[in-house]
Each structure stands twice: as structure tokens, then as C-alpha cells.
Design a protein around this motif. Structure first.
Motif, PDB file in Angstrom:
ATOM      1  N   GLN A  68       0.832  -1.205   0.000  1.00  0.00           N
ATOM      2  CA  GLN A  68       0.000   0.000   0.000  1.00  0.00           C
ATOM      3  C   GLN A  68       0.870   1.260   0.000  1.00  0.00           C
ATOM      4  O   GLN A  68       0.555   2.246  -0.675  1.00  0.00           O
ATOM      5  N   LEU A  72       1.266   5.125  -2.540  1.00  0.00           N
ATOM      6  CA  LEU A  72       0.914   6.415  -1.960  1.00  0.00           C
ATOM      7  C   LEU A  72       1.446   7.571  -2.811  1.00  0.00           C
ATOM      8  O   LEU A  72       2.531   7.470  -3.388  1.00  0.00           O
ATOM      9  N   ASP A 229       3.280   9.756   5.432  1.00  0.00           N
ATOM     10  CA  ASP A 229       2.174   9.993   4.513  1.00  0.00           C
ATOM     11  C   ASP A 229       0.916  10.448   5.238  1.00  0.00           C
ATOM     12  O   ASP A 229       0.693  10.142   6.415  1.00  0.00           O
ATOM     13  N   SER A 230       0.089  11.178   4.521  1.00  0.00           N
ATOM     14  CA  SER A 230      -1.106  11.782   5.113  1.00  0.00           C
ATOM     15  C   SER A 230      -2.156  10.751   5.511  1.00  0.00           C
ATOM     16  O   SER A 230      -2.995  11.020   6.381  1.00  0.00           O
ATOM     17  N   GLN A 231      -2.124   9.562   4.906  1.00  0.00           N
ATOM     18  CA  GLN A 231      -3.108   8.530   5.226  1.00  0.00           C
ATOM     19  C   GLN A 231      -2.695   7.662   6.423  1.00  0.00           C
ATOM     20  O   GLN A 231      -3.484   6.840   6.889  1.00  0.00           O
ATOM     21  N   VAL A 233      -0.451   5.267   6.489  1.00  0.00           N
ATOM     22  CA  VAL A 233      -0.124   3.872   6.161  1.00  0.00           C
ATOM     23  C   VAL A 233       1.276   3.518   6.654  1.00  0.00           C
ATOM     24  O   VAL A 233       1.503   2.420   7.180  1.00  0.00           O
TER      25      VAL A 233
END
Length: 344
Positions: A68, A72, A229-231, A233
């Protein structure tokens, strides 16, 4: 443990396609705990500052999370290297001729497809030897490859690079190329890097090839977002290491009591990824008879990701007998792909 014996006894064959798939498990899980993994953890968590080997990222869940990460928007590395491969794969196949592809840390083998396509277009036989610590991702990715490449033969090795390289059998094709793409070389310290190159040279015959991907030095404004990362992960990937330790060693790490922390160390030219304790606590790993004290703010170094100077790494490779034949980069000079050949 010989490869040939393991291949004969551990062949996965659920249908006709999988007659072309062989999976060798180099070391059983119980052997890893007894022989090496436990000592790694004890050493890392009892020293100051604390650290853990990056190999503990990659249980099946960790491998899924890393896949994942590669998709990104902040993680420029995968798409940049992929673009380079798309441009140069045909040239690589032309230079090497028919050869067995050995990939260290193969994961989902996504970028490997670019190389397989190039060799297939030239009419070469396709022999692929993926190496990964995650048996689950080895099996799932190999099955998909076999669906998509009817002539492909896959010999998958589940284990560490060191074990796999030491046990490679001579290839049945005219040559062999060991692929270490994806910038994983950056996870090794300078001393570990020298040792790794020595293992590569020992695994190759004179005239065979080594394909290396490296992340090049660039401003921290580009580097740091790739590891924050902004998510979230990457944070989940980092924290999953503690869940892996819990499972492997009967631990009681509470991942809500640790936080992800990654930054670029400009003096060392490396990203450092840590897990930071948000409070004072004691963690126990019962299978290792180990209790670890953490004060608030204590960190565990889980990974470094060194960023390389292209001329320096070329000289280092040549010193080890791995002569760089060709170097490809992207227009931004963010990433480098080097094709080397072992010299006499």
C-alpha cells in the motif's frame, strides 16, 4: 538444508499451473525463533538506544501494508523506479541475454513484470526465483505471475537474503541476474552494505549480473513526506512490527502506547524511522524471557533508509568486482538503477 531436497518435498501444486511453482522454506518458523530472531530482539531492545532489525516489518500483514505504501502519492520511489524500468528493461534484456532472474525482497513482484515482459519479447525462457521472508506474499504473487506468463517457471525461496544467496544452485540458463530493486540497499549500514555486496559476488559466477536500485540524495522537503504519509499507512506499517513481535514472541506491546516518528538525518544522509513510547511502561516478551523498560519519549530505531551519491556507490561496487555497465536515472535525478557484471 539443500535446495534440491526442499524443492522435492515442498512443491505447491493445487492445479496444473502450479506444477510450474516450487516454494522452498529455508528455515522453519520455530528454527528462526530458536537460532537467530530471538537474539536479534533481545540485543536490540536491551541496548541504548533501542533498535530492531527491519526484517520484523515483514509478516504477511506488514508485506500488505508495504504494498500500500508503494502506491501512496507521497512515496515517489516506486513510481520513479518503475518509470526507469519501463524505459530500460529492453536494453537490460539485450545486454544480459537469456538469464534467470533472482529477486531479493520480491514482495508482489509488480516491477518484475516489466523485466519479464522484456525477456519474453526477445523470446527468452522465463525462470524467476523470488526471495522474501513472507511465504504468504511469495505464494500469492507467484500464482498470479504463473497465470499471466504461461511459460514461466518459478522457484520461490522463503527466507532471508543471506540464507537464500548462500544456497542458490547453478542456473539452468546461460546466465543469472540478481535483482535488488526498490531502494532496499538503503536499509543497510555502510558495513552491512559491504558484507551484502560480498554475498552477491559469492552467489554469482564471473560474467553474471547484478541489478541494483538506489534512492539518490535530495532535499528533505521531498524525502520526509514519503515516510510520513497523510493517510497514516507508513505509521501503521511501523507499528505493525510490534504486533509481529507480540505474535512471534508472546509479547504484550500495546501499539496505542507508541507513535511513529520519521525524519531525515541530513548529516548521515538517511531517513530514520522510530517507534516512540508515549508513556513510561514495561513490555514483556514471554517467549524470550525478556522485560523491557520504557520511559516516556524512549524510542526504538526500526529502519534507516540511506540516500546515495551515484559516483560513490559506483566506486564501491567496482571495488567489490561488480563493474557498473550502465546507469539509468530519471529526469529529476531522484533515483538510480545500475546494471553491474561480476568481473574475474
Amino acid at each position: 538444508m539443500s535446495i534440491s531436497k526442499t524443492f522435492n518435498s515442498n512443491v505447491t501444486s493445487e492445479n496444473s499451473i502450479e506444477k510450474r511453482l516450487q516454494i522452498q522454506r529455508l528455515v522453519k518458523a520455530t528454527e528462526v525463533v530458536t537460532l537467530s530472531a530471538g537474539s536479534d530482539v533481545i540485543k536490540g531492545l536491551t541496548q541504548t538506544p533501542k533498535s530492531l532489525p527491519p526484517c520484523y516489518f515483514y509478516d504477511d500483514r506488514g508485506s500488505e501494508l508495504f504494498e500500500q505504501i508503494c502506491d501512496l502519492p507521497e512515496y515517489y520511489l516506486t513510481r520513479t523506479e518503475t518509470n526507469i524500468l519501463q524505459q530500460c528493461a529492453g536494453e537490460i534484456a539485450k545486454i544480459t541475454g537469456a538469464c534467470e532472474l533472482v529477486e531479493l525482497g520480491s514482495g508482489s513482484s509488480t516491477k518484475t513484470r516489466i523485466l519479464l515482459d522484456a525477456y519474453q519479447q526477445r523470446g527468452y525462457p522465463l525462470h524467476y526465483l523470488p526471495i522474501d521472508v513472507s511465504t504468504g506474499i511469495l505464494e500469492s504473487s507467484a500464482k498470479q505471475l504463473l497465470e499471466d506468463y504461461p511459460s514461466l517457471q518459478v522457484y520461490a525461496l522463503a527466507g532471508t537474503y543471506e540464507l537464500a544467496l548462500a544456497q542458490l544452485l547453478p542456473t539452468q540458463l546461460p546466465s543469472r541476474m540478481i535483482c535488488f530493486i526498490g531502494s532496499s540497499l538503503g536499509n543497510l549500514t555502510p558495513g552491512e552494505c559491504d558484507m551484502f555486496f560480498s554475498q552477491i559476488t559469492e552467489a554469482l559466477q564471473v560474467g553474471e549480473y547484478f541489478l541494483l536500485g538506489i534512492d539518490l540524495r535530495k532535499p528533505k522537503e521531498i524525502l520526509e513526506p514519503a515516510y510520513n504519509d497523510s493517510q497514516g499507512v507508513t505509521a501503521a506499517f511501523n507499528l505493525n512490527m510490534l504486533e509481529h513481535l507480540n505474535q512471534r514472541f508472546e509479547g504484550n506491546f500495546d501499539t496505542t502506547q507508541f507513535e511513529h516518528w520519521a525524519f531525515y538525518n541530513e548529516s548521515e544522509h538517511q531517513i530514520e524511522m522510530h517507534l516512540r513510547s508515549v508513556r513510561s511502561q514495561i513490555v514483556e516478551l514471554r517467549a524470550l524471557n525478556l522485560k523491557v523498560n520504557f520511559t516516556q519519549g524512549d524510542t526504538i530505531l526500526t529502519e534507516i533508509s540511506r540516500k546515495f551519491d551515484l559516483n560513490t556507490i559506483k566506486q564501491q561496487l567496482a571495488t567489490q568486482g561488480l563493474l557498473p555497465l550502465h546507469v539509468w536515472t530519471d529526469p529529476n535525478q531522484w533515483f538510480g538503477l545500475l546494471l553491474c557484471q561480476l568481473q574475474a
